[in-house]
Design an enzyme around this catalytic site. Structure first.
Site, PDB file in Angstrom:
ATOM      1  N   ASN A  13       0.884  -1.161   0.000  1.00 30.98           N
ATOM      2  CA  ASN A  13       0.000   0.000   0.000  1.00 30.98           C
ATOM      3  C   ASN A  13       0.927   1.218   0.000  1.00 30.98           C
ATOM      4  O   ASN A  13       1.567   1.511   0.998  1.00 30.98           O
ATOM      5  CB  ASN A  13      -0.869  -0.040   1.245  1.00 30.98           C
ATOM      6  CG  ASN A  13      -2.054   0.893   1.243  1.00 30.98           C
ATOM      7  OD1 ASN A  13      -2.669   1.083   2.273  1.00 30.98           O
ATOM      8  ND2 ASN A  13      -2.412   1.476   0.109  1.00 30.98           N
ATOM      9  N   ASN A  66      -6.318  10.687  -1.450  1.00 32.91           N
ATOM     10  CA  ASN A  66      -6.328   9.425  -2.169  1.00 32.91           C
ATOM     11  C   ASN A  66      -5.970   9.632  -3.637  1.00 32.91           C
ATOM     12  O   ASN A  66      -5.915  10.758  -4.132  1.00 32.91           O
ATOM     13  CB  ASN A  66      -7.722   8.791  -2.085  1.00 32.91           C
ATOM     14  CG  ASN A  66      -8.005   8.158  -0.738  1.00 32.91           C
ATOM     15  OD1 ASN A  66      -7.109   7.582  -0.130  1.00 32.91           O
ATOM     16  ND2 ASN A  66      -9.244   8.263  -0.278  1.00 32.91           N
ATOM     17  N   CYS A  75      -5.525   6.675   7.597  1.00 32.44           N
ATOM     18  CA  CYS A  75      -5.001   5.555   6.817  1.00 32.44           C
ATOM     19  C   CYS A  75      -4.014   4.795   7.687  1.00 32.44           C
ATOM     20  O   CYS A  75      -3.011   5.359   8.127  1.00 32.44           O
ATOM     21  CB  CYS A  75      -4.331   6.058   5.546  1.00 32.44           C
ATOM     22  SG  CYS A  75      -3.532   4.748   4.604  1.00 32.44           S
ATOM     23  N   GLY A  76      -4.293   3.522   7.950  1.00 38.99           N
ATOM     24  CA  GLY A  76      -3.450   2.745   8.855  1.00 38.99           C
ATOM     25  C   GLY A  76      -2.065   2.454   8.318  1.00 38.99           C
ATOM     26  O   GLY A  76      -1.058   2.677   8.997  1.00 38.99           O
ATOM     27  N   ASN A  77      -1.973   1.954   7.083  1.00 36.54           N
ATOM     28  CA  ASN A  77      -0.652   1.738   6.496  1.00 36.54           C
ATOM     29  C   ASN A  77       0.060   3.068   6.306  1.00 36.54           C
ATOM     30  O   ASN A  77       1.277   3.180   6.479  1.00 36.54           O
ATOM     31  CB  ASN A  77      -0.776   1.013   5.156  1.00 36.54           C
ATOM     32  CG  ASN A  77      -1.129  -0.446   5.323  1.00 36.54           C
ATOM     33  OD1 ASN A  77      -0.571  -1.142   6.159  1.00 36.54           O
ATOM     34  ND2 ASN A  77      -2.092  -0.912   4.541  1.00 36.54           N
ATOM     35  N   ASN A 164     -11.801   5.770   9.974  1.00 37.07           N
ATOM     36  CA  ASN A 164     -12.531   5.835   8.715  1.00 37.07           C
ATOM     37  C   ASN A 164     -13.478   4.637   8.661  1.00 37.07           C
ATOM     38  O   ASN A 164     -13.344   3.687   9.433  1.00 37.07           O
ATOM     39  CB  ASN A 164     -11.581   5.904   7.504  1.00 37.07           C
ATOM     40  CG  ASN A 164     -10.604   4.752   7.475  1.00 37.07           C
ATOM     41  OD1 ASN A 164     -10.633   3.855   8.310  1.00 37.07           O
ATOM     42  ND2 ASN A 164      -9.715   4.752   6.504  1.00 37.07           N
ATOM     43  N   HIS A 166     -15.713   1.276   7.706  1.00 33.94           N
ATOM     44  CA  HIS A 166     -15.491  -0.030   7.085  1.00 33.94           C
ATOM     45  C   HIS A 166     -16.723  -0.901   7.177  1.00 33.94           C
ATOM     46  O   HIS A 166     -17.437  -0.906   8.184  1.00 33.94           O
ATOM     47  CB  HIS A 166     -14.315  -0.750   7.760  1.00 33.94           C
ATOM     48  CG  HIS A 166     -13.006  -0.061   7.555  1.00 33.94           C
ATOM     49  ND1 HIS A 166     -12.184  -0.322   6.477  1.00 33.94           N
ATOM     50  CD2 HIS A 166     -12.394   0.907   8.273  1.00 33.94           C
ATOM     51  CE1 HIS A 166     -11.111   0.460   6.555  1.00 33.94           C
ATOM     52  NE2 HIS A 166     -11.225   1.213   7.638  1.00 33.94           N
ATOM     53  N   ASN A 197     -15.307   1.758   2.908  1.00 34.02           N
ATOM     54  CA  ASN A 197     -14.266   0.773   2.597  1.00 34.02           C
ATOM     55  C   ASN A 197     -14.872  -0.605   2.848  1.00 34.02           C
ATOM     56  O   ASN A 197     -15.622  -0.789   3.820  1.00 34.02           O
ATOM     57  CB  ASN A 197     -13.056   0.959   3.512  1.00 34.02           C
ATOM     58  CG  ASN A 197     -12.414   2.327   3.360  1.00 34.02           C
ATOM     59  OD1 ASN A 197     -11.706   2.594   2.403  1.00 34.02           O
ATOM     60  ND2 ASN A 197     -12.676   3.211   4.324  1.00 34.02           N
ATOM     61  N   ARG A 216     -12.268   2.907  -0.334  1.00 34.71           N
ATOM     62  CA  ARG A 216     -12.988   4.107  -0.762  1.00 34.71           C
ATOM     63  C   ARG A 216     -11.991   5.127  -1.306  1.00 34.71           C
ATOM     64  O   ARG A 216     -11.078   5.555  -0.615  1.00 34.71           O
ATOM     65  CB  ARG A 216     -13.736   4.682   0.442  1.00 34.71           C
ATOM     66  CG  ARG A 216     -14.486   5.961   0.225  1.00 34.71           C
ATOM     67  CD  ARG A 216     -15.060   6.503   1.526  1.00 34.71           C
ATOM     68  NE  ARG A 216     -14.026   6.862   2.479  1.00 34.71           N
ATOM     69  CZ  ARG A 216     -14.230   7.562   3.592  1.00 34.71           C
ATOM     70  NH1 ARG A 216     -15.446   7.956   3.906  1.00 34.71           N
ATOM     71  NH2 ARG A 216     -13.236   7.853   4.400  1.00 34.71           N
ATOM     72  N   CYS A 224      -4.586  -2.659   3.713  1.00 37.92           N
ATOM     73  CA  CYS A 224      -5.323  -1.559   4.345  1.00 37.92           C
ATOM     74  C   CYS A 224      -5.252  -1.777   5.845  1.00 37.92           C
ATOM     75  O   CYS A 224      -5.845  -2.734   6.365  1.00 37.92           O
ATOM     76  CB  CYS A 224      -6.771  -1.539   3.860  1.00 37.92           C
ATOM     77  SG  CYS A 224      -7.801  -0.294   4.682  1.00 37.92           S
ATOM     78  N   THR A 226      -6.300   0.178   8.530  1.00 40.29           N
ATOM     79  CA  THR A 226      -7.540   0.392   9.277  1.00 40.29           C
ATOM     80  C   THR A 226      -8.533  -0.723   8.979  1.00 40.29           C
ATOM     81  O   THR A 226      -9.292  -1.151   9.850  1.00 40.29           O
ATOM     82  CB  THR A 226      -8.176   1.758   8.946  1.00 40.29           C
ATOM     83  OG1 THR A 226      -8.331   1.870   7.524  1.00 40.29           O
ATOM     84  CG2 THR A 226      -7.328   2.904   9.463  1.00 40.29           C
TER      85      THR A 226
END
Length: 279
Positions: A13, A66, A75-77, A164, A166, A197, A216, A224, A226
């Site tokens: 990612n 994005n 964004c986790g990553n 975010n 999910h 997402n 998303r 991903c 998150t």
């Protein structure tokens, strides 16, 4: 104007990281971000991340555009990549191994570990329909194993906000899911007024999940963070997995834990620098 950047990825990612500490506004517009993320005519990335000055007592602020120009809350990553980028920026002057980072999804705290991995305190999962948001249940109810009609099929979905939104559904075989077809239909479903997402999860063991994701604003991605966190939470809520598990994504594994002690979600995974450049 020349802008220095560094390309990072977390399990494939990938992101363009920009030192934006001299301004509280991103130095690149959403329209420019679209061009930079183009894999044929630009640098190529799933998003552009900006390291801005901290807000409300935090060390830094994170914003991200994005690849379609939209701005997600978190964004986790990406936040793991940002932690590595900040350590690079600070260089020898760095005197801490963790950062408090302000995001549109709340304050996140990534910690640089000795083995090169990054562990992130992702905070408390938000589970009420109003917090996703979704119309699948009344506002103050949780969305657990609710039926959702998509593409003429009924899916049972659990919704979790990890900074975010999910939507998680459990399937027998994630490899059989036609993501490029079904993903956009979930993302733009009228039950999700701010889009969503979507994670498709195969439970291999109670401590091992396989995941594919439609993000998303970015589409199919290799990982991903998150989403991995949200998927473990959904697995616990539906009784399908333990509170700590490996989540295997197409780009590699993340270690996720939903702590029974403080109820916070912790994510551990890599953040790798690819190259630097000037645009």
């Amino acid at each position: 104007m020349a802008i220095k950047f560094t390309k990072y990825h977390g399990l494939g990612n990938d992101f363009i990281l920009i030192d934006n500490r001299s301004s509280s506004l991103p130095v690149v517009t959403p329209e420019q971000a679209i061009k930079l993320c183009d894999r044929h005519f630009g640098i190529g990335a799933d998003g552009v991340i900006f390291a801005l000055p901290g807000e409300n007592g935090t060390d830094y602020t994170m914003r991200i555009f994005n690849s379609d120009g939209s701005e997600p809350e978190m964004c986790g990553n990406g936040i793991r990549c940002l932690a590595g980028f900040l350590a690079d920026l600070e260089g020898e002057s760095r005197n801490q191994d963790s950062y408090r980072i302000h995001t549109l999804g709340g304050v996140m705290t990534p910690q640089l570990l000795a083995d090169g991995q990054v562990k992130v305190d992702m905070g408390l999962p938000r589970l009420l329909a109003s917090e996703i948001p979704t119309t699948l249940t009344p506002n103050e109810e949780k969305v657990i194993s609710q039926p959702l009609e998509v593409a003429g099929e009924t899916w049972h979905v659990t919704c979790v906000n990890m900074g975010n939104p999910h939507c998680i559904t459990f399937v027998e075989d994630v490899a059989a899911i036609e993501l490029e077809t079904i993903g956009p239909k979930f993302e733009h479903h009228p039950a999700f007024p701010q889009r969503i997402n979507t994670e498709f999860i195969q439970v291999v063991r109670r401590d091992y999940l396989k995941m594919r994701v439609w993000e998303r604003g970015a589409g199919i991605t290799l990982a991903c963070g998150t989403g991995a966190c949200a998927s473990l939470v959904a697995g616990v809520l539906t009784g399908k997995c333990d509170r700590a598990a490996t989540v295997e994504l197409p780009g590699g594994p993340l270690q996720i834990e939903w702590s029974e002690i403080d109820q916070r979600v912790y994510m551990t995974g890599p953040a790798e620098r690819v190259f630097t450049g000037k645009l």
